[in-house]
Design a protein around this motif. Sequence first.
Motif, short mmCIF file in Angstrom:
data_model
loop_
_atom_site.label_atom_id
_atom_site.label_comp_id
_atom_site.label_asym_id
_atom_site.label_seq_id
_atom_site.Cartn_x
_atom_site.Cartn_y
_atom_site.Cartn_z
N SER A 28 -22.61 2.52 5.84
CA SER A 28 -23.03 1.66 4.73
C SER A 28 -22.91 0.18 5.10
N ASP A 29 -22.69 -0.08 6.39
CA ASP A 29 -22.70 -1.44 6.95
C ASP A 29 -21.46 -2.26 6.61
N PHE A 30 -20.30 -1.59 6.46
CA PHE A 30 -19.04 -2.28 6.31
C PHE A 30 -18.30 -2.27 7.64
N GLU A 31 -17.47 -3.29 7.87
CA GLU A 31 -16.55 -3.30 9.01
C GLU A 31 -15.22 -2.74 8.52
N VAL A 32 -14.75 -1.64 9.11
CA VAL A 32 -13.60 -0.92 8.56
C VAL A 32 -12.48 -0.79 9.59
N ASN A 33 -11.25 -1.08 9.15
CA ASN A 33 -10.05 -0.79 9.94
C ASN A 33 -9.27 0.28 9.18
N TRP A 34 -9.08 1.42 9.83
CA TRP A 34 -8.42 2.57 9.18
C TRP A 34 -7.00 2.69 9.69
N LEU A 35 -6.03 2.70 8.77
CA LEU A 35 -4.62 2.87 9.10
C LEU A 35 -4.08 4.09 8.37
N LYS A 36 -3.07 4.74 8.95
CA LYS A 36 -2.65 6.05 8.45
C LYS A 36 -1.50 6.01 7.44
N ASP A 37 -0.84 4.87 7.29
CA ASP A 37 0.21 4.77 6.26
C ASP A 37 0.43 3.32 5.88
N GLY A 38 1.16 3.11 4.79
CA GLY A 38 1.34 1.77 4.26
C GLY A 38 2.13 0.85 5.17
N ALA A 39 3.09 1.39 5.94
CA ALA A 39 3.90 0.57 6.83
C ALA A 39 3.03 -0.04 7.94
N LYS A 40 2.15 0.79 8.52
CA LYS A 40 1.25 0.29 9.55
C LYS A 40 0.27 -0.73 8.96
N ALA A 41 -0.17 -0.46 7.73
CA ALA A 41 -1.09 -1.37 7.07
C ALA A 41 -0.43 -2.72 6.80
N LEU A 42 0.83 -2.68 6.36
CA LEU A 42 1.55 -3.92 6.07
C LEU A 42 1.67 -4.78 7.32
N LYS A 43 1.98 -4.14 8.44
CA LYS A 43 2.08 -4.86 9.71
C LYS A 43 0.73 -5.46 10.10
N TYR A 44 -0.34 -4.69 9.93
CA TYR A 44 -1.68 -5.17 10.25
C TYR A 44 -2.08 -6.35 9.36
N LEU A 45 -1.75 -6.24 8.07
CA LEU A 45 -2.15 -7.27 7.11
C LEU A 45 -1.38 -8.57 7.27
N GLN A 46 -0.28 -8.54 7.99
CA GLN A 46 0.45 -9.78 8.24
C GLN A 46 -0.35 -10.74 9.11
N LYS A 47 -1.31 -10.19 9.87
CA LYS A 47 -2.11 -11.02 10.76
C LYS A 47 -3.60 -10.99 10.44
N ASN A 48 -4.01 -10.14 9.48
CA ASN A 48 -5.43 -9.98 9.17
C ASN A 48 -5.65 -9.95 7.67
N ILE A 49 -6.65 -10.67 7.21
CA ILE A 49 -6.97 -10.70 5.78
C ILE A 49 -8.37 -10.13 5.58
N PRO A 50 -8.50 -8.96 4.96
CA PRO A 50 -9.81 -8.34 4.75
C PRO A 50 -10.47 -8.86 3.46
N ASP A 51 -11.67 -8.37 3.21
CA ASP A 51 -12.34 -8.69 1.95
C ASP A 51 -11.88 -7.76 0.83
N ILE A 52 -11.44 -6.56 1.20
CA ILE A 52 -11.01 -5.58 0.20
C ILE A 52 -10.07 -4.56 0.86
N ILE A 53 -9.13 -4.04 0.08
CA ILE A 53 -8.20 -3.03 0.57
C ILE A 53 -8.38 -1.76 -0.25
N ILE A 54 -8.50 -0.62 0.44
CA ILE A 54 -8.63 0.68 -0.22
C ILE A 54 -7.49 1.55 0.28
N SER A 55 -6.65 2.02 -0.62
CA SER A 55 -5.45 2.73 -0.18
C SER A 55 -5.19 4.00 -0.98
N ASP A 56 -4.80 5.05 -0.26
CA ASP A 56 -4.29 6.25 -0.91
C ASP A 56 -2.98 5.88 -1.61
#
Length: 260
Positions: A28-56
């Motif tokens: 659908s023409d989105f750039e996606v970074n997929w992470l497997k749990d919230g801890a990994k996502a938190l670490k990733y988000l400390q250095k990266n700011i997306p347009d939207i976050i989708i989380s289980d």
Amino acid sequence: MGKQKLKIVLIEDDLALGSSILELLILSDFEVNWLKDGAKALKYLQKNIPDIIISDLMMPVMGGEELFLKIRKDSKFKSIPFIVITANMDDEVKFRQLENGVNDFIMKPFKVKELIYKIKNVIAFKNNIEKKYIPDPFSKVTIKLSEKDFITSLNEILVKNLKSKIDMNELSSLLFISNSTLDKRIRKLTNKNGSQYIREFKLEYAIKLIELGERNIQFLTDETGFNSLSYFSTSFKSYLNVTPRDYIKLIQNEKIISLL
């Protein structure tokens, strides 16, 4: 040069579901970074700011709710839309997420088209607000003679100084006119005095933040440059005839109704 793709952070521990969502979002023409749990996502988000976050919601190590509460403490994530995916959404859980300030929900099982529509809707809403409050850069090279240009210039300065305690003296200096001339022009064009215009401009911004999902009244006070939470609350109630807290509840109830 092609249009820049929207950046999505997807957090999902179910490998089969995550890979399916990833594939379809990329198609659908989105750039996606997929992470497997919230801890990994938190670490990733400390250095990266997306347009939207989708989380289980339910994940090992760190779930979606804990992740949401942690990143919302950081001001740079206050306006990033957050969509929760879950298979367990009883009323208590649903109401708690809304109270926390999540922007939307999607229930498992779901069709990816539903998720894509929700992504596009929440991004479009965010962009519309930004367009309203961020002035056209070309206005800087326009000779500001007309009434419309005067209001544009005034709003541009207010946007840049939302968090400050800017007053009429500072505004008149930045617009290179006298204090009395500034007040007269504002009264003529808006039927409001200068102080009222500044206050209501800030309140309108606070209202848009609430509609985007902000629930922290102290944050709203700080973001709009009011001297105190009590002054913000009093001004808000005077403007809308409802307290900030009650307005937040009203918006939450409207979201709940839309989910039923």
